[in-house]
Design an enzyme around this catalytic site. Sequence first.
Site, PDB file in Angstrom:
ATOM      1  N   HIS A   1      39.995  36.173  52.514  1.00 23.70           N
ATOM      2  CA  HIS A   1      40.711  35.227  53.367  1.00 23.70           C
ATOM      3  C   HIS A   1      39.881  33.953  53.568  1.00 23.70           C
ATOM      4  O   HIS A   1      38.647  33.984  53.543  1.00 23.70           O
ATOM      5  CB  HIS A   1      40.975  35.826  54.752  1.00 23.70           C
ATOM      6  CG  HIS A   1      41.966  36.937  54.771  1.00 23.70           C
ATOM      7  ND1 HIS A   1      42.765  37.278  53.700  1.00 23.70           N
ATOM      8  CD2 HIS A   1      42.324  37.785  55.780  1.00 23.70           C
ATOM      9  CE1 HIS A   1      43.552  38.288  54.036  1.00 23.70           C
ATOM     10  NE2 HIS A   1      43.295  38.618  55.285  1.00 23.70           N
TER      11      HIS A   1
ATOM     12  N   CYS B   1      41.643  41.840  60.305  1.00 23.40           N
ATOM     13  CA  CYS B   1      40.736  41.180  59.355  1.00 23.40           C
ATOM     14  C   CYS B   1      40.539  39.700  59.683  1.00 23.40           C
ATOM     15  O   CYS B   1      39.409  39.194  59.653  1.00 23.40           O
ATOM     16  CB  CYS B   1      41.251  41.355  57.933  1.00 23.40           C
ATOM     17  SG  CYS B   1      42.994  40.933  57.723  1.00 23.40           S
TER      18      CYS B   1
ATOM     19  N   GLN C   1      38.321  40.200  52.847  1.00 30.58           N
ATOM     20  CA  GLN C   1      39.221  40.879  53.776  1.00 30.58           C
ATOM     21  C   GLN C   1      39.081  42.388  53.736  1.00 30.58           C
ATOM     22  O   GLN C   1      39.184  43.070  54.768  1.00 30.58           O
ATOM     23  CB  GLN C   1      40.677  40.483  53.454  1.00 30.58           C
ATOM     24  CG  GLN C   1      41.719  41.136  54.334  1.00 30.58           C
ATOM     25  CD  GLN C   1      42.173  42.491  53.833  1.00 30.58           C
ATOM     26  OE1 GLN C   1      42.223  42.731  52.623  1.00 30.58           O
ATOM     27  NE2 GLN C   1      42.512  43.384  54.736  1.00 30.58           N
TER      28      GLN C   1
END
Length: 392
Positions: free
Chosen positions: A300, A172, A375
């Site tokens: 993220h 990711c 993510q």
Amino acid sequence: MNTSTIPHYRLLARTATFSRLPAALRPHPTPFTVRMSLSETAPSLAVVGVTGAVGQEFLSVLSDRSFPYRSIKLLASKRSAGKRITFEDQSYVVEELTPESFRGVDIALFSAGGSISKEFGPVAVECGSVVVDNSSAFRMDENVPLVIPEVNPEAMAGVKLGKGGLIANPNCSTIICLMAATPLHRRAKMTKLLKGLAFSDLAKVLRMVVSTYQAASGAGAAAMEELEQQTREVLEGKQPTCKIFSQQYAFNLFSHNAPVLSNGYNEEEMKLVKETRKIWNDMNVKVTATCIRVPVMRAHAESINLQFETPLDEDMARDILRSAPGVVVIDDRNANRFPTPLEVSNKDDVAVGRIRRDVSQEENYGLDIFVCGDQIRKGAALNAVQIAEMLL
């Protein structure tokens, strides 16, 4: 238990529900256009690990994008077999994953962990399925393409439906990073090409320094649940429950929980290093990373410093990123508005901001950017489904 494939019916409502998932993982209302994608000539699908966070997102993305298919199998462990999942107003029974599960399956989307992928991925390929695997099991196998569709679609040119094959989904943090870094990398190459230099002398990113701020979703649905639970416990003055992580997660941050290697880097950091080199097909690009777990639910954030072989100014970089597929620029200095994990949660695009010249380097040879991406979605499920779309 019924082990036959589940016929697909395209309905107005799109839902993919699993009651134990945290609120941040549950389907989000989105505009949806009915498309008649049921077709006997479309591929048959299997979703492996369907009860997990990414497995559930597979279903949401398939529905959102009206992916055409004639049938679908929802597969999970023996422990989850027999559970029901509601998908597009239909209640489906989860089947136990076995070697026989892949008979008649054209595309299998895997997100059940590396050990399951290693055991059942080759079995599925032997049955003629094309496996798109979200684990790290095959990423660094030189015979398995590691693909971000917007970045290196040519890597999977040799994989065709009906012939079986393996395609790896990158980690990711790598996907989110390279969605933003690659357009700048390529523009630097094009600039040098236009100056008449030979192909072998094309410019490139010489060095990339990445600091990641990674959400709970990267550790799965149980980690997201624990973050919610710990937040309540801390606010109530209770000792936080620490099962998934060895230390308090709520109102805290710490070095990524991946094992630390002998060189001092953890496995998550080295994934970013190795996967970038493979995807860019450049074993000489210098990459270093520091990965941190932060108490954010499902998106993220990454701070990225790029050093170029030839100058690239920030205005040109901003224009390049605005036109890059799958990227949105949020870079308002006057309003101090830049990407946030909350803003990109449940979104497909990767957001880029804080675009500025690196003042520690001469002229325009360095650039700093800040990137946020969901993510579970682009960092996992969406990327895998986009790969599957390229097979059609």
